[in-house]
Every structure is written in structure tokens, then in C-alpha cells.
Design an enzyme around this catalytic site. Structure first.
Site, mmCIF file in Angstrom:
data_model
loop_
_atom_site.group_PDB
_atom_site.id
_atom_site.type_symbol
_atom_site.label_atom_id
_atom_site.label_comp_id
_atom_site.label_asym_id
_atom_site.label_seq_id
_atom_site.Cartn_x
_atom_site.Cartn_y
_atom_site.Cartn_z
ATOM 1 N N GLU A 10 18.957 1.939 14.191
ATOM 2 C CA GLU A 10 19.966 1.777 13.142
ATOM 3 C C GLU A 10 21.079 0.817 13.535
ATOM 4 O OE1 GLU A 10 19.436 6.344 11.522
ATOM 5 O OE2 GLU A 10 21.019 5.891 12.965
ATOM 6 N N ARG A 58 26.698 -2.939 13.375
ATOM 7 C CA ARG A 58 27.559 -4.003 13.868
ATOM 8 C C ARG A 58 26.770 -5.268 14.229
ATOM 9 N NH1 ARG A 58 32.208 -2.792 16.838
ATOM 10 N NH2 ARG A 58 31.320 -0.729 17.156
ATOM 11 N N ARG A 111 40.872 -2.730 13.329
ATOM 12 C CA ARG A 111 40.251 -2.501 14.644
ATOM 13 C C ARG A 111 41.175 -2.796 15.831
ATOM 14 N NH1 ARG A 111 36.241 -4.376 16.549
ATOM 15 N NH2 ARG A 111 35.272 -2.466 17.319
ATOM 16 N N CYS A 141 53.887 -3.501 7.188
ATOM 17 C CA CYS A 141 55.138 -2.968 7.730
ATOM 18 C C CYS A 141 54.889 -2.021 8.893
ATOM 19 C CB CYS A 141 55.906 -2.266 6.616
ATOM 20 S SG CYS A 141 56.227 -3.375 5.254
ATOM 21 N N TYR A 165 32.768 -3.384 10.278
ATOM 22 C CA TYR A 165 33.861 -2.425 10.454
ATOM 23 C C TYR A 165 35.242 -3.037 10.262
ATOM 24 C CZ TYR A 165 30.041 0.325 12.424
ATOM 25 O OH TYR A 165 28.846 0.970 12.609
HETATM 26 N N1 LLP Z 1 23.639 5.353 13.284
HETATM 27 C C1 LLP Z 1 24.560 6.326 13.249
HETATM 28 C C2 LLP Z 1 24.133 7.710 13.035
HETATM 29 C C3 LLP Z 1 25.918 6.014 13.405
HETATM 30 O O1 LLP Z 1 26.819 6.977 13.379
HETATM 31 C C4 LLP Z 1 26.306 4.664 13.578
HETATM 32 C C5 LLP Z 1 27.716 4.286 13.731
HETATM 33 C C6 LLP Z 1 25.303 3.677 13.594
HETATM 34 C C7 LLP Z 1 23.986 4.062 13.450
HETATM 35 C C8 LLP Z 1 25.610 2.212 13.743
HETATM 36 O O2 LLP Z 1 26.229 1.870 14.918
HETATM 37 P P1 LLP Z 1 26.425 0.324 15.303
HETATM 38 O O3 LLP Z 1 25.029 -0.257 15.497
HETATM 39 O O4 LLP Z 1 27.113 -0.338 14.174
HETATM 40 O O5 LLP Z 1 27.230 0.357 16.523
HETATM 41 N N2 LLP Z 1 34.343 1.936 13.385
HETATM 42 C C9 LLP Z 1 33.866 1.764 14.748
HETATM 43 C C10 LLP Z 1 32.383 2.024 14.860
HETATM 44 C C11 LLP Z 1 31.955 3.402 14.385
HETATM 45 C C12 LLP Z 1 30.466 3.600 14.420
HETATM 46 C C13 LLP Z 1 30.086 4.873 13.753
HETATM 47 N N3 LLP Z 1 28.675 5.129 13.725
HETATM 48 C C14 LLP Z 1 34.227 0.348 15.213
HETATM 49 O O6 LLP Z 1 34.830 -0.379 14.434
HETATM 50 O O7 LLP Z 1 33.959 -0.008 16.338
#
Ligand code: LLP
Length: 454
Positions: A299, A302, A339, A370, A399
Site C-alpha cells: 500500500e 507517499r 508537515r 497567525c 500528506y
Molecule cells: N497503509 C496503511 C494501513 C496506512 O496506515 C498507511 C499510512 C499507508 C498504507 C501508507 O503509508 P505511506 O506509503 O504513505 O507511508 N501524515 C503522515 C503520514 C501518515 C501515514 C498514515 N498511514 C506524514 O505526513 O508523514
């Protein structure tokens, strides 16, 4: 533009170039034209990079583990137009709310291609998922299991599920984006016996069909061994469950978390390395435990959307504090990219409207909101930035807008997709009316607005 040239290989979309007039172009479109036509702040997605990123995962895994499904984690950025492209390329969709299911369906993704995640799915969301016939629901905890079992039997359906396990694995990343440690809100802990209990209940519930096991350890990871350890834990648990109940998983899913470079010098882990490591763990684990080879679901969020996105901001007032910092303010900030404030995330920016020369100096790029903490880049090493310049931020596709707010009643930026010299608006800039769309106005104000309009 030298700055862009130096970093083009790593953090910028693959179509980024410097033009003869010194301006940056993305997807064959000058940022000067983009800013003129669509205004700033503007989120620009490069379609070629998006397809390359998705294609890299598909190709790498189809070689290493042919029974792989790549599901785009829509939480990174869910634009229906963008999701449609990714689905056409062959990606399934990881959704994490009723809203994401709704938007995914609006994008034309069949519910059967969705995996539904979340630690606190509401009854309404579970009903919506059943109604839509979502392909897989990743059940996070025992209460959810019981609720889903009841809702599915009431509907007279058999819902295929994964169990989200918590294997108690600590990965190397920011504390706020770790999810696999035991003391976490996510997943059924293997160590406490919750995971085993969930299996027992899932296989006896008439409304549920246990498809396999899932975990997600954290985000912005670079070491393939981390996800390999997740797979080892899932397979070890699967072997125990085969002993106890004679069942084997059809699906194994170590989630997402594939890291991306944000700053010049950061090194990405190629998709082929991830694929090789995960396939190796699966092969070894299956043979060690005598388990049949499962389907793999990964999955990435990012790593698909992040590198394809660039943000354009217009520079506003500049303030120099003698003996202090040079504050360069832009027309966006924490409302469109939280972020840096939330995680101390670091970005790189480039002066995008001209060939900037002169000595490099440290400047602090701040937003317009602000809050003292509304700092986008604490120390940007750039030639002297001027009011009116366009600053381009690299690797902002994931994100950022996904976590955007209307703080200070900011209108969220527009989004364009660029390719072959064409720019397509895929999300318009919000308007003041959008800001009030959900408000119930006091009668007098409503009358005034109506009169004003007439
Ligand atoms: N699968 C599940 C069950 C997840 O909870 C997440 C991300 C992903 C896949 C995807 O993860 P990625 O490949 O995008 O790293 N807002 C934070 C990141 C939170 C990720 C939450 N879950 C940031 O801006 O770094």
C-alpha cells in the site's frame, strides 16, 4: 535555476527543466504560465512522474512476486482525477474512511478494488462499506470484528476481511508516524492474544470470510528489512493459526511506508529493492513454515503521490532582523502544508521564476498564518529571494493538501495536472462561498448576503 539542475535527479518530478528565460517548467509548462492562469499557492502534479512511480512498483513486484496487488493509499492525496489515472495504470485503492470510499467510487474505482482501513471505523462507515461491497475490510480490533460480523449477517452477506495485526515491531522513523509498536492504537496485538482470539471469532462468524493478515509498521521507511520483519511476523502467526485451526492465509499485507527523498542528498530505496526483500521474506517464511504462497498486497501512498507534486508560492513581504533571520513570507503555509509544523519535516525550495544568482544565504521561509510555528523551511540556502518571486517546493504531493485546513479561513489551493505542455485543472481554488457552505448563518446576515448579491 542551477539549484533545480543540481537536485533534478532526486527530489523534483522527472519532467522539471530550466527554460531559456530562467523559469522552471514542469510537464512542459512554465511555472510563470501556471501562476498566471491558476494563481498561487498552486499544487502541480506531474502526470509522467505519477505514472512512473506507479509503474515502478507494478514492474518491480510483478517480477519478484507476480501475485502482488499494489493499492494506492489514498490518504496521501485523494483527488478523483489522480486516483482515476492510478487505477487505469493498474492500482487498487486503500481507503481509510467513508469519505474516501465515496470519493474513490466517484473516481470510478470499483468497490471490489478497495481495501478499507482504520482503527475506529464507525458503524455508519462499516454499513457504507458493506452497501458498496468493498473488496476487503482490514479489521483493526475485537470490537470492530464483533460489529462487522453482526452488520454483515444482518445484511445476509459474507464480507471478506483481513485482520490488522500489531506485531510489536519498532521501525526507524518519526514517533508520530510509527504504528507497529505494541503500545499503539493500531491493530490486534499478537503478544496479548487479541490476534489469536480475533482469528477464532472470525472463522466462526457466518458473516465473515477471513482472507489473511495485514500490518502497517510506519511511514517514511527506507530499510526493506523493516517490512521484511513485518512479513516474518505475519507468517509466524499464520503458522500458529494453521496449527490451531488448520487455516492458511490467502493474503499477506505488510502495508505501506515506502520512504521518499525530501532534501537533496536523501537517497530513495528503489522499488526493485523493496520487491526483492519482500519476495525474499515471503519465500523464506512460506518454505520455513510450509505455508502456501499467498497474494501480496502492498500500500504505497507517499511514494506514489509525493515525488509527483510541487507547490508554487508567491513571495510576499520580506523582513530582515539585524543579527537575526531574514524572513521570507509566502502566500500559503501551514494551512496547506502542516508537515513542517507537525513533524519538523524538511523541504527544499527553489526560486522558480528566474535564473537566480548571487551568493547563497540562509533564509527562513514562513507562511501567512497567525502562528509563530508557521515556518515552511527554517534554513533555506538560496540566492537572495525577492518579493514577487515564485518559490517551488519539491516533493509536496503527499500528506500536504491531504492534511490541509481552512485555518484563518484560508481557501485551499487549486490543483493542476501537467503533461506534454498542457495543464489541466483537477481541483479549483476554494472560494469564500465554499468557506461558508456548511455554516448556518444568522437570519439577518443571510438577508444581507442575499441583498448584497442581488
Ligand atoms: N497503509 C496503511 C494501513 C496506512 O496506515 C498507511 C499510512 C499507508 C498504507 C501508507 O503509508 P505511506 O506509503 O504513505 O507511508 N501524515 C503522515 C503520514 C501518515 C501515514 C498514515 N498511514 C506524514 O505526513 O508523514
Amino acid at each position: 535555476m542551477d539549484h533545480v539542475r543540481q537536485t533534478v535527479m532526486s527530489i523534483w518530478p522527472s519532467s522539471v527543466r530550466g527554460r531559456d528565460d530562467g523559469a522552471m517548467e514542469i510537464g512542459g509548462v512554465s511555472v510563470l504560465d501556471l501562476a498566471d492562469r491558476f494563481g498561487t499557492p498552486l499544487y502541480v502534479y506531474d502526470e509522467v512522474t505519477l505514472r512512473e512511480r506507479a509503474g515502478a512498483f507494478i514492474d518491480a513486484f510483478s517480477g519478484a512476486w507476480p501475485r502482488t496487488r499494489v493499492a494506492y493509499a489514498a490518504k496521501a492525496f485523494l483527488s478523483p482525477a489522480l486516483v482515476r489515472i492510478l487505477h487505469d495504470v493498474g492500482l487498487a485503492l486503500d481507503v481509510s474512511s467513508g469519505g474516501e470510499i465515496y470519493a474513490g467510487l466517484a473516481a470510478g474505482v470499483p468497490a471490489s478494488d478497495m481495501v478499507f482501513h482504520g482503527n475506529a471505523k464507525t458503524e455508519r462507515e462499516l454499513r457504507e462499506a458493506l452497501e458498496a461491497a468493498v473488496g476487503l475490510i482490514a479489521v483493526d480490533n475485537l470490537m470492530e470484528l464483533e460489529l462487522l460480523a453482526r452488520l454483515a449477517s444482518e445484511r445476509g452477506v459474507r464480507q471478506r476481511i483481513l485482520l490488522r495485526l500489531n506485531p510489536g515491531i519498532d521501525v526507524h522513523t518519526h514517533e508520530k508516524i510509527k504504528t507497529g509498536v505494541l503500545d499503539s492504537k493500531f491493530g490486534l496485538p499478537i503478544a496479548t492474544g487479541d490476534a489469536a482470539l480475533a482469528v477464532e471469532r472470525a472463522i466462526t462468524a457466518p458473516g465473515l470470510l477471513l482472507g489473511g493478515y495485514h500490518t502497517h509498521l510506519g511511514s517514511q521507511l527506507f530499510d526493506p528489512a523493516a517490512l521484511g520483519a513485518g512479513i516474518d511476523a505475519l507468517l509466524g502467526f499464520a503458522a500458529e493459526m494453521r496449527e490451531a485451526h488448520g487455516i492458511t492465509p490467502e493474503v499477506i499485507s505488510p502495508g505501506g511506508g515506502f520512504g521518499i527523498p525530501y532534501e537533496d542528498g536523501d537517497v530513495a530505496t528503489p522499488a526493485a529493492d523493496w520487491a526483492g526483500a519482500l519476495a525474499g521474506s515471503l519465500r523464506r517464511g512460506c518454505s520455513r513454515h510450509g505455508l502456501p504462497e499467498p497474494e501480496l498486497i502492498i500500500e504505497p501512498g507517499r511514494s506514489i503521490a509525493g515525488p509527483a507534486g510541487v507547490t508554487l508560492y508567491r513571495v510576499g513581504p520580506i523582513k530582515e532582523i539585524p543579527g537575526g533571520r531574514r524572513f521570507v513570507s509566502v502566500d500559503g503555509g501551514m494551512a496547506d502544508n502542516i508537515r513542517p509544523t507537525l513533524y519538523g519535516a524538511r523541504y527544499e525550495a527553489s526560486i522558480a521564476n528566474r535564473r537566480a544568482s548571487g551568493p547563497i544565504q540562509a533564509q527562513t521561509i514562513v507562511g501567512k498564518y497567525c502562528e509563530t510555528g508557521d515556518v515552511l523551511i527554517e534554513r533555506a540556502e538560496l540566492p537572495k529571494v525577492r518579493t514577487g518571486d515564485l518559490l517551488a517546493f519539491a516533493a509536496t504531493g503527499a500528506y500536504c493538501l491531504a492534511m490541509a485546513s481552512n485555518y484563518n479561513l484560508a481557501t485551499r489551493p487549486a490543483v493542476v495536472l501537467v503533461r506534454d505542455g498542457e495543464a489541466r485543472l483537477i481541483r479549483r481554488r476554494e472560494t469564500y462561498d465554499d468557506l461558508l457552505a456548511a455554516e448556518i448563518l444568522p437570519d439577518s446576515a443571510r438577508a444581507e448576503l442575499t441583498t448584497g448579491k442581488g
